[in-house]
Enzyme design. Structure first.
Site, short mmCIF file in Angstrom:
data_model
loop_
_atom_site.label_atom_id
_atom_site.label_comp_id
_atom_site.label_asym_id
_atom_site.label_seq_id
_atom_site.Cartn_x
_atom_site.Cartn_y
_atom_site.Cartn_z
N HIS A 79 -3.71 -4.01 -4.89
CA HIS A 79 -3.89 -3.60 -3.50
C HIS A 79 -5.29 -3.93 -3.00
O HIS A 79 -6.26 -3.28 -3.36
CB HIS A 79 -3.61 -2.08 -3.39
CG HIS A 79 -3.70 -1.57 -1.99
ND1 HIS A 79 -4.16 -0.31 -1.67
CD2 HIS A 79 -3.39 -2.15 -0.80
CE1 HIS A 79 -4.13 -0.15 -0.36
NE2 HIS A 79 -3.67 -1.24 0.18
N ASN A 126 -5.60 5.80 0.00
CA ASN A 126 -4.81 6.30 1.13
C ASN A 126 -4.49 7.79 1.02
O ASN A 126 -4.39 8.48 2.02
CB ASN A 126 -3.52 5.49 1.30
CG ASN A 126 -3.79 4.20 2.06
OD1 ASN A 126 -4.89 4.00 2.58
ND2 ASN A 126 -2.81 3.32 2.13
N SER A 145 0.83 -1.20 0.00
CA SER A 145 0.00 0.00 0.00
C SER A 145 0.87 1.25 0.00
O SER A 145 0.37 2.35 -0.16
CB SER A 145 -0.91 0.01 1.23
OG SER A 145 -0.13 0.03 2.40
N GLU A 199 -7.27 -1.91 -5.77
CA GLU A 199 -6.60 -0.93 -6.60
C GLU A 199 -5.58 -1.68 -7.45
O GLU A 199 -4.68 -2.32 -6.92
CB GLU A 199 -5.88 0.12 -5.73
CG GLU A 199 -6.84 1.08 -5.03
CD GLU A 199 -6.14 2.05 -4.09
OE1 GLU A 199 -6.56 3.21 -4.03
OE2 GLU A 199 -5.18 1.65 -3.39
#
Ligand code: COA
Length: 649
Positions: free
Chosen positions: A143, A194, A122, A155
């Site tokens: 991800h 994120n 990540s 992702e």
């Protein structure tokens, strides 16, 4: 399953690894799960079994299916063996670059040529990890979100060398695992979710630290006013403050411009890691803290969320993902009710940029720079839903019916009386315009109709110039036509809202009263001043007003012709809500949107019931009778030329 892939190697049997292995096996793939110690593998397998048993218990899977899934998972301690026959490798080992690089070197040497290597990182750069292998074209980020068994988002991150085919296969693979992949077209720190996450969590924390705003208030507003499932501090605790600190550190190291709040380092150094340690921003020692969602919390969630929006704009402008994908990723990855860009369109990009600018003026941090994409949209007038276009296109349709403007932005239609220089006085063109606009609003895209006026009046009533030398017969005809228009509004099949922006007098008030709901600006004024002209109401005032405010109050208003303000109108029940003039449109839209989400048929039935429309009552009953068995029997018998047998059902 997708044709090119049969065997998947999952490296790491920890929280993410075992979950990914389970999902892959559940989707029919042969899985080899690898870790460095037998006990880690055993622990992973135990967790998979426990998770599958839950499915069985809930009746969503049979024992046999569970057995088949488990039989598809093999384990090994040997990295080479794990990948030797794999078509696809998903690495989920600790987030340490050298460790991952070393692992991928071995994997690259041992795996077949065609095998795609994916990392579940990540925070580490995909391109750099790919560069330790001989196959950057077959190297990709994949991800998953925690827990992988439940979270739909994956992702799919493109490194500089990742081929289109690799991206496509990875997307297909994720879909075949029941996931919703979003392609992250550039390997930016934090990818999509994120980046957005860190922005708003950090902003909430900064606001608390420097402005002394209570964290409970911020969280209550984020939940109650923005509809988020968890507040910023609650979510930070939930994720783990050490994890937050590490994510932020890794991103900042890679060039993410952010001024981290102090708590990220301070709380973990005191052993306060959030939920898992029992203490974080909140006390979790006796379970989840109670943070009530407060729809009236005196804190604007945009103070926090504007930073998520600005980041989302950055992602779009930099070609990381299109707006729809950015929003989709955030909705799926963070359980937001709507994506940040959609939220921006709802509140208006002008307000978003204003909030960020104020931060810039006060605190001067480099991250408080309104993203150039937002600036560009402001210049183009793409302010969001109210303009028909912002980050998304809302299918704006505009038409002019004489002095009445029709503006459709599904699911809402706006009918705007447009004679501001005459305070929107109602003449025959206005009446005909409203009727044509209503016809337009019958279309499928429209769920709720808002009626309002341009300028400083809703409408100051019937155009008095029409009254000059009017004969009784002409006055009768005029009133009939006006009444017909207002009846059409009242009996319109979809909910109607009068957005009362200023004067609502005489026929103007009658127009507002013909609508189902009335939202008033605090500047609005109401009255039936006909009596002062020596005449009486001609479009429902004498019966609609007492319906709403009671006979006594209606008499007072009708006998005196006096005007009353918005607060008084609210007090006597003439309007549903009063809001500040600046927020009138936003509040009206938000109420209209809420109603637009409700089932149209049920709303239609409510309207008929509450308006007591006789015709509709019979139509309703007619519809209901068709639900009886006797009706089916009677109709069939007639068509089959036999005698019906009615059973009273
Ligand atoms: N019919 C025709 N024209 C109207 C109108 C109406 N009902 N209400 C306002 N206007 C016109 C005014 O004549 C004026 O036009 P002008 O600039 O060509 O002279 C323009 O709208 C602006 O109104 P004005 O009176 O200058 O604004 P104000 O702020 O001083 O007063 C009101 C506002 C609403 C108090 C005043 O316009 C008024 O009393 N209007 C009539 C209300 C009424 O009796 N309605 C019931 C009709 S049955």
């Amino acid at each position: 399953m997708i044709p090119l892939i049969r065997r998947i190697a999952v490296l790491g049997a920890g929280t993410m690894g075992h979950g990914i292995a389970q999902v892959a096996a559940m989707s029919g793939y042969e899985v080899v799960m690898r870790d460095i110690k037998e006990e880690f593998l055993q622990n992973g397998l135990d967790r998979i079994r426990a998770s599958l048993e839950k499915f069985v218990k809930k009746g969503r899977m049979t024992e046999e299916e569970m057995g088949r899934i488990l039989s598809r998972i093999r384990t090994t301690l040997s990295l080479e063996e794990a990948v030797r026959e794999a078509d696809f490798v998903i690495e989920a080992i600790p987030e340490v670059f050298d460790l991952k690089a070393e692992t991928f070197r071995t994997v690259d040497a041992a795996a077949p040529d065609h095998t795609i290597l994916a990392t579940n990182t990540s925070s580490l750069p995909i391109t750099e990890l790919a560069s330790v292998t001989s196959r950057p074209d077959r190297f990709v980020g994949m991800h998953f979100f925690n827990p992988p068994q439940i979270m739909k988002l994956v992702e799919v991150v493109r490194g500089d060398g990742t081929s289109d085919e690799t991206v496509k296969i990875t997307v297909d693979l994720a879909r075949s695992m029941g996931k919703e992949p979003v392609v992250v077209a550039k390997d930016v720190p934090g990818f999509i979710v994120n980046r957005v996450l860190v922005r708003w969590l950090n902003e909430a924390c900064l606001i608390m630290e420097r402005e002394g705003v209570d964290k409970l208030l911020i969280d209550a507003a984020l939940k109650g006013r923005a509809g988020l499932p968890m507040g910023a501090f609650e979510l930070s605790d939930f994720i783990g403050l050490d994890v937050m600190r590490d994510i932020i550190e890794a991103m900042v190291q890679r060039g993410f411009v952010l001024t981290p709040c102090k708590s990220w380092s301070q709380l973990p150094s005191e052993g306060k890691l959030g939920r898992k340690s029992g203490q974080g921003f909140y006390d979790w020692s006796s379970g989840r803290p109670n943070i009530p969602a407060d729809p009236d919390a005196p804190f604007d969630p945009l103070e926090v969320l504007s930073m998520a929006i600005n980041e989302a704009a950055w992602l779009v402008r930099n070609g990381v993902a299109p707006a729809g994908d950015v929003d989709k990723a955030v909705v799926l990855g963070l359980n937001f009710p709507r994506g940040p860009l959609r939220m921006a369109d709802e509140v208006g990009l002008d307000r978003v940029s204003q909030v960020i600018r104020e931060k810039a003026e006060r605190y001067g941090l480099p991250e408080y720079r309104v993203d150039p994409l937002i600036e560009e949209k402001l210049r183009r007038g793409e302010l969001g839903i109210k303009a028909g276009r912002g980050f998304f296109d809302y299918g704006l349709k505009e038409r002019e019916f004489g002095p009445v403007r029709y503006r459709e932005i599904p699911p809402l239609a706006w009918i705007i009386v447009n004679r501001p220089e005459k305070l929107n006085a109602i003449n025959m063109e206005v009446v005909e315009g409203i009727m044509s606009a209503l016809d337009e609003a019958k279309g499928d895209g429209v769920r709720v109709v808002v009626i309002t006026g341009e300028g400083r009046a809703f409408s100051a009533g019937a155009d008095v110039t029409m009254f000059k030398d009017l004969t009784p017969v002409e006055a009768f005809e005029l009133s009939k036509r006006l009444n017909e228009a207002l009846r059409r509004i009242r009996e319109f099949r979809k909910p109607t809202i009068a957005m009362v922006n200023g004067f609502a007098l005489g026929g103007g008030l009658e127009l507002a009263m013909a609508c189902d709901l009335r939202i008033a600006s605090d500047r609005a004024q109401f009255g039936q001043p006909e009596i002062t002209l020596g005449i009486i109401t001609g479009a429902g005032g004498s019966y609609r007003l007492p319906e709403l405010v009671g006979v006594a109050k209606a008499k007072e208003l009708l006998f005196t012709g006096d005007l009353i303000g918005a607060e008084e109108a609210l007090r006597i029940g003439l309007v549903n809500r009063v809001v500040s003039h600046e927020r009138l449109e936003e509040e009206t839209r938000s109420l209209a949107m809420k109603i637009a989400e409700r089932p149209p048929k049920a709303l239609e039935v409510y309207k008929a019931l509450l308006n007591g429309t006789k015709l509709d009552m019979e139509a309703l009953a007619f519809g209901l009778v068709f639900g009886t068995e006797d009706s089916k029997e009677g109709i069939s018998a007639f068509l089959e030329k036999r005698k019906p047998e009615f059973r009273g059902r």
